[in-house]
Design a protein around this motif. Sequence first.
Motif, PDB file in Angstrom:
ATOM      1  N   VAL A 109     -14.027 -75.028 -61.327  1.00  0.00           N
ATOM      2  CA  VAL A 109     -13.672 -76.414 -61.008  1.00  0.00           C
ATOM      3  C   VAL A 109     -13.308 -77.181 -62.279  1.00  0.00           C
ATOM      4  O   VAL A 109     -12.326 -77.931 -62.317  1.00  0.00           O
ATOM      5  CB  VAL A 109     -14.848 -77.108 -60.273  1.00  0.00           C
ATOM      6  N   GLY A 110     -14.072 -76.959 -63.336  1.00  0.00           N
ATOM      7  CA  GLY A 110     -13.817 -77.657 -64.594  1.00  0.00           C
ATOM      8  C   GLY A 110     -12.443 -77.338 -65.147  1.00  0.00           C
ATOM      9  O   GLY A 110     -11.680 -78.230 -65.533  1.00  0.00           O
ATOM     10  N   ALA A 111     -12.123 -76.051 -65.198  1.00  0.00           N
ATOM     11  CA  ALA A 111     -10.825 -75.628 -65.742  1.00  0.00           C
ATOM     12  C   ALA A 111      -9.683 -76.112 -64.857  1.00  0.00           C
ATOM     13  O   ALA A 111      -8.627 -76.527 -65.354  1.00  0.00           O
ATOM     14  CB  ALA A 111     -10.794 -74.110 -65.862  1.00  0.00           C
ATOM     15  N   ALA A 112      -9.918 -76.072 -63.540  1.00  0.00           N
ATOM     16  CA  ALA A 112      -8.871 -76.529 -62.613  1.00  0.00           C
ATOM     17  C   ALA A 112      -8.603 -78.019 -62.815  1.00  0.00           C
ATOM     18  O   ALA A 112      -7.449 -78.455 -62.831  1.00  0.00           O
ATOM     19  CB  ALA A 112      -9.285 -76.248 -61.172  1.00  0.00           C
ATOM     20  N   THR A 113      -9.677 -78.790 -62.986  1.00  0.00           N
ATOM     21  CA  THR A 113      -9.514 -80.232 -63.209  1.00  0.00           C
ATOM     22  C   THR A 113      -8.755 -80.489 -64.503  1.00  0.00           C
ATOM     23  O   THR A 113      -7.830 -81.309 -64.555  1.00  0.00           O
ATOM     24  CB  THR A 113     -10.898 -80.919 -63.253  1.00  0.00           C
ATOM     25  N   ALA A 114      -9.137 -79.766 -65.552  1.00  0.00           N
ATOM     26  CA  ALA A 114      -8.455 -79.935 -66.842  1.00  0.00           C
ATOM     27  C   ALA A 114      -6.981 -79.575 -66.711  1.00  0.00           C
ATOM     28  O   ALA A 114      -6.105 -80.252 -67.270  1.00  0.00           O
ATOM     29  CB  ALA A 114      -9.118 -79.049 -67.888  1.00  0.00           C
ATOM     30  N   MET A 115      -6.689 -78.530 -65.951  1.00  0.00           N
ATOM     31  CA  MET A 115      -5.304 -78.107 -65.783  1.00  0.00           C
ATOM     32  C   MET A 115      -4.494 -79.168 -65.036  1.00  0.00           C
ATOM     33  O   MET A 115      -3.348 -79.466 -65.403  1.00  0.00           O
ATOM     34  CB  MET A 115      -5.264 -76.783 -65.027  1.00  0.00           C
ATOM     35  N   LEU A 116      -5.083 -79.741 -64.003  1.00  0.00           N
ATOM     36  CA  LEU A 116      -4.372 -80.778 -63.237  1.00  0.00           C
ATOM     37  C   LEU A 116      -4.136 -82.018 -64.090  1.00  0.00           C
ATOM     38  O   LEU A 116      -3.058 -82.630 -64.035  1.00  0.00           O
ATOM     39  CB  LEU A 116      -5.178 -81.132 -61.978  1.00  0.00           C
ATOM     40  N   ILE A 117      -5.164 -82.381 -64.893  1.00  0.00           N
ATOM     41  CA  ILE A 117      -4.993 -83.538 -65.794  1.00  0.00           C
ATOM     42  C   ILE A 117      -3.877 -83.239 -66.798  1.00  0.00           C
ATOM     43  O   ILE A 117      -3.010 -84.082 -67.071  1.00  0.00           O
ATOM     44  CB  ILE A 117      -6.326 -83.863 -66.506  1.00  0.00           C
ATOM     45  N   GLY A 118      -3.889 -82.019 -67.327  1.00  0.00           N
ATOM     46  CA  GLY A 118      -2.835 -81.624 -68.265  1.00  0.00           C
ATOM     47  C   GLY A 118      -1.463 -81.698 -67.628  1.00  0.00           C
ATOM     48  O   GLY A 118      -0.506 -82.179 -68.242  1.00  0.00           O
ATOM     49  N   THR A 119      -1.355 -81.245 -66.399  1.00  0.00           N
ATOM     50  CA  THR A 119      -0.058 -81.297 -65.691  1.00  0.00           C
ATOM     51  C   THR A 119       0.416 -82.737 -65.557  1.00  0.00           C
ATOM     52  O   THR A 119       1.595 -83.041 -65.786  1.00  0.00           O
ATOM     53  CB  THR A 119      -0.188 -80.655 -64.292  1.00  0.00           C
ATOM     54  N   GLY A 120      -0.515 -83.621 -65.196  1.00  0.00           N
ATOM     55  CA  GLY A 120      -0.165 -85.035 -65.049  1.00  0.00           C
ATOM     56  C   GLY A 120       0.326 -85.629 -66.352  1.00  0.00           C
ATOM     57  O   GLY A 120       1.362 -86.311 -66.393  1.00  0.00           O
ATOM     58  N   ILE A 121      -0.412 -85.349 -67.433  1.00  0.00           N
ATOM     59  CA  ILE A 121      -0.019 -85.904 -68.740  1.00  0.00           C
ATOM     60  C   ILE A 121       1.322 -85.307 -69.176  1.00  0.00           C
ATOM     61  O   ILE A 121       2.231 -86.019 -69.617  1.00  0.00           O
ATOM     62  CB  ILE A 121      -1.112 -85.613 -69.790  1.00  0.00           C
ATOM     63  N   GLY A 122       1.463 -83.991 -69.035  1.00  0.00           N
ATOM     64  CA  GLY A 122       2.697 -83.325 -69.469  1.00  0.00           C
ATOM     65  C   GLY A 122       3.921 -83.836 -68.726  1.00  0.00           C
ATOM     66  O   GLY A 122       4.939 -84.161 -69.333  1.00  0.00           O
ATOM     67  N   ALA A 123       3.799 -83.933 -67.408  1.00  0.00           N
ATOM     68  CA  ALA A 123       4.945 -84.376 -66.599  1.00  0.00           C
ATOM     69  C   ALA A 123       5.264 -85.842 -66.887  1.00  0.00           C
ATOM     70  O   ALA A 123       6.439 -86.218 -67.027  1.00  0.00           O
ATOM     71  CB  ALA A 123       4.648 -84.171 -65.119  1.00  0.00           C
ATOM     72  N   GLY A 124       4.227 -86.675 -66.984  1.00  0.00           N
ATOM     73  CA  GLY A 124       4.437 -88.104 -67.259  1.00  0.00           C
ATOM     74  C   GLY A 124       5.105 -88.323 -68.604  1.00  0.00           C
ATOM     75  O   GLY A 124       6.059 -89.102 -68.724  1.00  0.00           O
ATOM     76  N   LEU A 125       4.598 -87.607 -69.619  1.00  0.00           N
ATOM     77  CA  LEU A 125       5.186 -87.742 -70.962  1.00  0.00           C
ATOM     78  C   LEU A 125       6.630 -87.262 -70.968  1.00  0.00           C
ATOM     79  O   LEU A 125       7.506 -87.895 -71.572  1.00  0.00           O
ATOM     80  CB  LEU A 125       4.378 -86.904 -71.960  1.00  0.00           C
ATOM     81  N   ALA A 126       6.878 -86.158 -70.292  1.00  0.00           N
ATOM     82  CA  ALA A 126       8.238 -85.592 -70.280  1.00  0.00           C
ATOM     83  C   ALA A 126       9.225 -86.595 -69.690  1.00  0.00           C
ATOM     84  O   ALA A 126      10.283 -86.862 -70.277  1.00  0.00           O
ATOM     85  CB  ALA A 126       8.258 -84.289 -69.491  1.00  0.00           C
ATOM     86  N   VAL A 127       8.883 -87.171 -68.546  1.00  0.00           N
ATOM     87  CA  VAL A 127       9.795 -88.133 -67.908  1.00  0.00           C
ATOM     88  C   VAL A 127       9.996 -89.361 -68.807  1.00  0.00           C
ATOM     89  O   VAL A 127      11.128 -89.829 -68.993  1.00  0.00           O
ATOM     90  CB  VAL A 127       9.256 -88.557 -66.520  1.00  0.00           C
ATOM     91  N   ALA A 128       8.911 -89.863 -69.373  1.00  0.00           N
ATOM     92  CA  ALA A 128       9.013 -91.061 -70.211  1.00  0.00           C
ATOM     93  C   ALA A 128       9.885 -90.794 -71.435  1.00  0.00           C
ATOM     94  O   ALA A 128      10.739 -91.623 -71.805  1.00  0.00           O
ATOM     95  CB  ALA A 128       7.615 -91.517 -70.634  1.00  0.00           C
ATOM     96  N   LEU A 129       9.695 -89.639 -72.054  1.00  0.00           N
ATOM     97  CA  LEU A 129      10.469 -89.326 -73.264  1.00  0.00           C
ATOM     98  C   LEU A 129      11.944 -89.092 -72.935  1.00  0.00           C
ATOM     99  O   LEU A 129      12.826 -89.560 -73.658  1.00  0.00           O
ATOM    100  CB  LEU A 129       9.880 -88.088 -73.954  1.00  0.00           C
ATOM    101  N   ILE A 130      12.204 -88.386 -71.844  1.00  0.00           N
ATOM    102  CA  ILE A 130      13.609 -88.131 -71.466  1.00  0.00           C
ATOM    103  C   ILE A 130      14.298 -89.456 -71.115  1.00  0.00           C
ATOM    104  O   ILE A 130      15.436 -89.707 -71.520  1.00  0.00           O
ATOM    105  CB  ILE A 130      13.692 -87.139 -70.283  1.00  0.00           C
ATOM    106  N   ALA A 131      13.582 -90.319 -70.379  1.00  0.00           N
ATOM    107  CA  ALA A 131      14.160 -91.621 -70.009  1.00  0.00           C
ATOM    108  C   ALA A 131      14.438 -92.457 -71.257  1.00  0.00           C
ATOM    109  O   ALA A 131      15.507 -93.079 -71.376  1.00  0.00           O
ATOM    110  CB  ALA A 131      13.213 -92.360 -69.064  1.00  0.00           C
ATOM    111  N   ALA A 132      13.490 -92.449 -72.194  1.00  0.00           N
ATOM    112  CA  ALA A 132      13.679 -93.227 -73.430  1.00  0.00           C
ATOM    113  C   ALA A 132      14.875 -92.692 -74.202  1.00  0.00           C
ATOM    114  O   ALA A 132      15.686 -93.463 -74.737  1.00  0.00           O
ATOM    115  CB  ALA A 132      12.409 -93.164 -74.281  1.00  0.00           C
ATOM    116  N   GLY A 133      14.993 -91.360 -74.257  1.00  0.00           N
ATOM    117  CA  GLY A 133      16.124 -90.758 -74.959  1.00  0.00           C
ATOM    118  C   GLY A 133      17.448 -91.097 -74.289  1.00  0.00           C
ATOM    119  O   GLY A 133      18.427 -91.446 -74.951  1.00  0.00           O
ATOM    120  N   ALA A 134      17.469 -91.032 -72.961  1.00  0.00           N
ATOM    121  CA  ALA A 134      18.710 -91.305 -72.220  1.00  0.00           C
ATOM    122  C   ALA A 134      19.142 -92.766 -72.387  1.00  0.00           C
ATOM    123  O   ALA A 134      20.335 -93.074 -72.374  1.00  0.00           O
ATOM    124  CB  ALA A 134      18.525 -90.963 -70.748  1.00  0.00           C
ATOM    125  N   GLN A 135      18.165 -93.658 -72.538  1.00  0.00           N
ATOM    126  CA  GLN A 135      18.511 -95.081 -72.725  1.00  0.00           C
ATOM    127  C   GLN A 135      19.238 -95.319 -74.040  1.00  0.00           C
ATOM    128  O   GLN A 135      19.941 -96.311 -74.193  1.00  0.00           O
ATOM    129  CB  GLN A 135      17.246 -95.927 -72.672  1.00  0.00           C
TER     130      GLN A 135
END
Lengths: 171, 198
Positions: A109-135
């Motif tokens: 459960v611990g590792a799964a939670t960490a993985m899901l949190i990581g996915t959220g951070i990774g995806a959020g950062l990716a979209v924000a950075l790509i959007a900032a770059g495209a602007q």
Amino acid sequence: MSALVGGLLSPLLTPTHALALLALGLLIGQERASAPSIAAFIAGLTAGLVAIAWAVGETWAPDILLAAAAVSAGLIALAQPLPRIVPAGLAAVIGVALGLDSPPEVISVGAATAMLIGTGIGAGLAVALIAAGAQQLTRWWQRLGLRIVGSWIAASAVLVLALRYGHGLMF
Amino acid sequence: MKQSPQAPLLAALFLALALASTPAAAHTGSMQGGFVGGLAHPLFGLDHIIAMVAVGLWGAFLGPPAIWLLPVVFPLVMAAGGVVGILGVPLPGTEIGIALSAVVLGLMVMLAARPPLAVAAMLVGAFAVFHGYAHGAELPPGADAVTYCIAFVIATGLLHLAGVAFGLSARWPAGRFVVRAAGGAIALGGTAFLSLVG
């Protein structure tokens, strides 16, 4: 590789996820609709990740993700001013679908939670950075390049969707 | 225009790829999957290469908005052709359509044809269906197919951009002559492929 790092990299290393994130980020940047769209994406992503943490069964998430990526990329190619609700709506859909399509590949459960949190951070950062770059792409040839890349993403997403359908992989 | 120092190197690389290609080799039905396979697929069929370059050349020759519209229309319609191919719907005369695309698009460049934008887009789109179908019908099964699709769309787009870059030299009289001559060479190449598949 720790579960958190695995989660962080997961959206970038899964081709369909990376395609959707790229399409969404570029659309948000092109439309200069960062704040509401990124907020909608984070909200949708959180909802999707919470749902997958509750072990919802198999869903249409991969197909919806690709379809939303194709629509987003098609809109990039069209390059028409859109109401704010359009990129925000697509962001929410892609967020939910990406979350639902990211089941943790660990047992504890611990590792799964960490993985899901990581996915959220990774995806959020990716979209924000790509959007900032495209602007930052303001020169005429940069805007044209964006449209051309949009058409490539749309074509790729449509082909992968057809492939899933053709190979009986659709839900 | 100031020439890039990498230009001769890129030209040599492009020429080497073109010479290493064989007619219709992109559509033989045997290739590896994955990103590298997808990237290589359009680059190892000379008929595909010359038609893609012709799209970019013609776009650059016509100027804005065709310079971006044609390379945008092509992959979108190509995807539609790819869907037909993936679903296994028969499309007769695919190889003839591909060879014909090189003939017609090459002639358009050689003759400096300037049809209305909608006509140019429809012509390019019509040929894109055949190219997409050929790719779609031969997609390898398995998980690698996703990266394969993405890669071959990128490779196709890069060939368009190579054509656009070359076609931009048409701003100058000498460049215009060279671009039109390249169009003639593409049309001749297409005719040769047409005689092979016809």
